[in-house]
Design a protein around this motif. Structure first.
Motif, short mmCIF file in Angstrom:
data_model
loop_
_atom_site.label_atom_id
_atom_site.label_comp_id
_atom_site.label_asym_id
_atom_site.label_seq_id
_atom_site.Cartn_x
_atom_site.Cartn_y
_atom_site.Cartn_z
N GLY A 292 -9.25 -22.19 38.62
CA GLY A 292 -7.92 -22.00 38.07
C GLY A 292 -6.88 -22.97 38.59
O GLY A 292 -5.69 -22.80 38.34
N ILE A 293 -7.30 -24.00 39.31
CA ILE A 293 -6.38 -24.98 39.89
C ILE A 293 -6.54 -26.30 39.14
O ILE A 293 -7.59 -26.94 39.20
N TYR A 294 -5.49 -26.73 38.44
CA TYR A 294 -5.55 -27.93 37.62
C TYR A 294 -4.38 -28.85 37.94
O TYR A 294 -3.23 -28.40 38.06
N GLY A 295 -4.68 -30.13 38.03
CA GLY A 295 -3.63 -31.11 38.25
C GLY A 295 -3.35 -31.36 39.71
O GLY A 295 -3.58 -30.51 40.58
N ALA A 296 -2.81 -32.55 39.99
CA ALA A 296 -2.59 -32.99 41.36
C ALA A 296 -1.59 -32.12 42.11
O ALA A 296 -1.76 -31.83 43.30
N GLU A 297 -0.51 -31.71 41.42
CA GLU A 297 0.52 -30.93 42.11
C GLU A 297 -0.01 -29.57 42.55
O GLU A 297 0.17 -29.17 43.71
N ALA A 298 -0.65 -28.86 41.63
CA ALA A 298 -1.21 -27.55 41.99
C ALA A 298 -2.27 -27.70 43.07
O ALA A 298 -2.37 -26.86 43.98
N ALA A 299 -3.08 -28.77 42.99
CA ALA A 299 -4.13 -28.99 43.98
C ALA A 299 -3.56 -29.27 45.36
O ALA A 299 -4.04 -28.72 46.37
N ALA A 300 -2.53 -30.10 45.43
CA ALA A 300 -1.92 -30.44 46.72
C ALA A 300 -1.30 -29.19 47.36
O ALA A 300 -1.43 -28.96 48.57
N GLN A 301 -0.63 -28.39 46.53
CA GLN A 301 -0.01 -27.18 47.06
C GLN A 301 -1.07 -26.16 47.49
O GLN A 301 -0.93 -25.51 48.54
N TYR A 302 -2.12 -26.01 46.69
CA TYR A 302 -3.15 -25.02 46.97
C TYR A 302 -3.97 -25.38 48.21
O TYR A 302 -4.23 -24.51 49.07
N HIS A 303 -4.37 -26.63 48.31
CA HIS A 303 -5.28 -27.02 49.39
C HIS A 303 -4.56 -27.42 50.68
O HIS A 303 -5.08 -27.17 51.78
N PHE A 304 -3.38 -28.07 50.55
CA PHE A 304 -2.75 -28.63 51.75
C PHE A 304 -1.29 -28.19 51.94
O PHE A 304 -0.65 -28.64 52.90
N LYS A 305 -0.77 -27.36 51.04
CA LYS A 305 0.60 -26.83 51.17
C LYS A 305 1.64 -27.94 51.21
O LYS A 305 2.67 -27.82 51.89
N VAL A 306 1.40 -29.02 50.47
CA VAL A 306 2.37 -30.11 50.36
C VAL A 306 2.47 -30.51 48.88
O VAL A 306 1.55 -30.25 48.10
N PRO A 307 3.58 -31.12 48.47
CA PRO A 307 3.65 -31.64 47.09
C PRO A 307 2.73 -32.83 46.92
O PRO A 307 2.34 -33.49 47.90
N ALA A 308 2.38 -33.12 45.69
CA ALA A 308 1.47 -34.24 45.42
C ALA A 308 2.04 -35.57 45.91
O ALA A 308 1.29 -36.48 46.25
N SER A 309 3.35 -35.68 45.94
CA SER A 309 3.98 -36.93 46.38
C SER A 309 3.81 -37.18 47.88
O SER A 309 3.98 -38.31 48.35
N LYS A 310 3.45 -36.14 48.64
CA LYS A 310 3.37 -36.26 50.10
C LYS A 310 1.93 -36.24 50.63
O LYS A 310 1.72 -36.12 51.83
N LEU A 311 0.96 -36.37 49.76
CA LEU A 311 -0.43 -36.36 50.21
C LEU A 311 -0.72 -37.54 51.12
O LEU A 311 -0.38 -38.69 50.81
N SER A 312 -1.37 -37.27 52.23
CA SER A 312 -1.77 -38.34 53.14
C SER A 312 -3.00 -39.05 52.60
O SER A 312 -3.64 -38.58 51.65
N ALA A 313 -3.37 -40.15 53.23
CA ALA A 313 -4.55 -40.90 52.81
C ALA A 313 -5.81 -40.04 52.93
O ALA A 313 -6.67 -40.05 52.04
#
Length: 248
Positions: free
Chosen positions: A179-200
Motif C-alpha cells: 500500500g506504499i506508492y511513490g517516493a514521498e510516501a516511501a521516504a516517510q514510511y521507511h525513514f520518517k523524512v520527506p523525499a527531498s531529504k533522503l540521504s545517499a
C-alpha cells in the motif's frame, strides 16, 4: 380433453443439439471486437493526457488496491521535490542507459532473446519506460502477451514524454511496500523524512528494494540488500554523464 400423441409432439419445443443452436449474432461479435480495440488504444490516449504536467497518474496496482477496498498511501511530488540521491540511485540500479535509449534497451533485449534461445536463464532487460508502462497500464507477472503490449507502450511514452517527466511519473507510482506508492510516501514510511531529504544510503536502499518491495524492506534491509545498496550508492556517486538528461 384427450391429447393425441401427434398433438403432444407438436406442442413440445424440440431440444436442438448444440451444433444446431443459434450462433452468436454478428452485432455481439462486433461489440466485443470494438471493446477490445478500445482497451488496447486507451493507454496510448492516456500517454498523451499524462504528458500534461498537472496530471497525476495512478497505476493498475493502485487501482486494484481501491477495488479490494484496501486503500493506499501515495503523495504526489514533483521531481524537484525528490532528492537527486534517489533519482541517481534508481537510475543506476534499474536502468543505467535511461538517458540514451528510446524506451527499450535493444542491446539488453537482444541478449535476453539469445539466452532464451540457448536455453539459459534470462536476466532482466526491463527499462524504466517499460516498467512505467507496465505499472500504469498492464499487470505483474511474466508473459509474452504482457511483454508484447509493454514494448510499444514504452516506446510511445518515451517518444511523447520528456525524460524528466518519465522519471517523475515512475518515482510517483513505484511500489515500495504494501500500500506504499511513490517516493514521498516511501521516504516517510521507511525513514520518517520527506523525499527531498533522503540521504545517499537511504536512497540506495529504496532503489535496491524496487524489484521486490514486499520481501526487500528498505528500512529493515537484510545483509544481501545492504551489500547491494553499497554497490548502488557507489555507482550513483559516479553517475556523471549517465544522468545528464535529468540534471543538465
Amino acid at each position: 380433453m384427450d391429447i393425441t400423441p401427434e398433438q403432444q409432439v407438436q406442442e413440445e419445443e424440440p431440444v436442438r443439439p448444440r451444433w444446431q443452436r443459434r450462433p452468436v449474432s454478428g452485432t455481439l461479435i462486433r461489440r466485443i471486437v470494438l471493446i477490445a480495440i478500445a482497451l488496447v488504444l486507451l493507454p496510448y490516449l492516456l500517454i498523451l493526457v499524462y504528458a500534461l504536467p498537472f496530471t497525476r497518474p495512478v497505476s493498475t496496482l493502485m487501482l486494484s488496491e481501491l477495488a479490494l477496498f484496501r486503500g493506499y498511501d501515495r503523495r504526489w511530488v514533483s521531481l524537484d521535490e525528490i532528492s537527486p540521491n534517489l533519482v541517481r540511485s534508481v537510475m543506476m540500479s534499474e536502468d543505467g542507459q535511461f538517458c540514451f535509449h528510446g524506451g527499450v534497451d535493444w542491446n539488453q533485449m537482444r541478449g535476453v532473446v539469445e539466452d532464451a534461445l540457448d536455453g539459459e536463464a534470462t536476466r532482466g532487460a526491463s527499462t524504466i519506460p517499460m516498467q512505467t508502462a507496465k505499472n500504469l497500464f498492464l499487470w505483474n507477472g511474466r508473459s509474452f502477451i504482457r511483454k508484447g503490449l509493454e514494448l510499444p507502450l514504452a516506446l510511445g511514452a518515451d517518444f511523447v514524454w520528456s525524460k524528466r517527466r518519465m522519471m517523475e511519473i515512475y518515482l510517483n507510482i513505484a511500489e515500495w511496500g504494501p500500500g506504499i506508492y511513490g517516493a514521498e510516501a516511501a521516504a516517510q514510511y521507511h525513514f520518517k523524512v520527506p523525499a527531498s531529504k533522503l540521504s545517499a544510503r537511504q536512497a540506495a536502499l529504496l532503489a535496491v528494494a524496487l524489484p521486490n518491495p514486499i520481501t526487500r524492506v528498505a528500512s529493515k534491509p537484510s545483509r544481501g540488500v545492504q551489500q547491494l545498496a553499497v554497490l548502488v550508492e557507489r555507482r550513483a556517486r559516479g553517475s556523471g554523464d549517465y544522468i545528464k538528461c535529468i540534471y543538465d
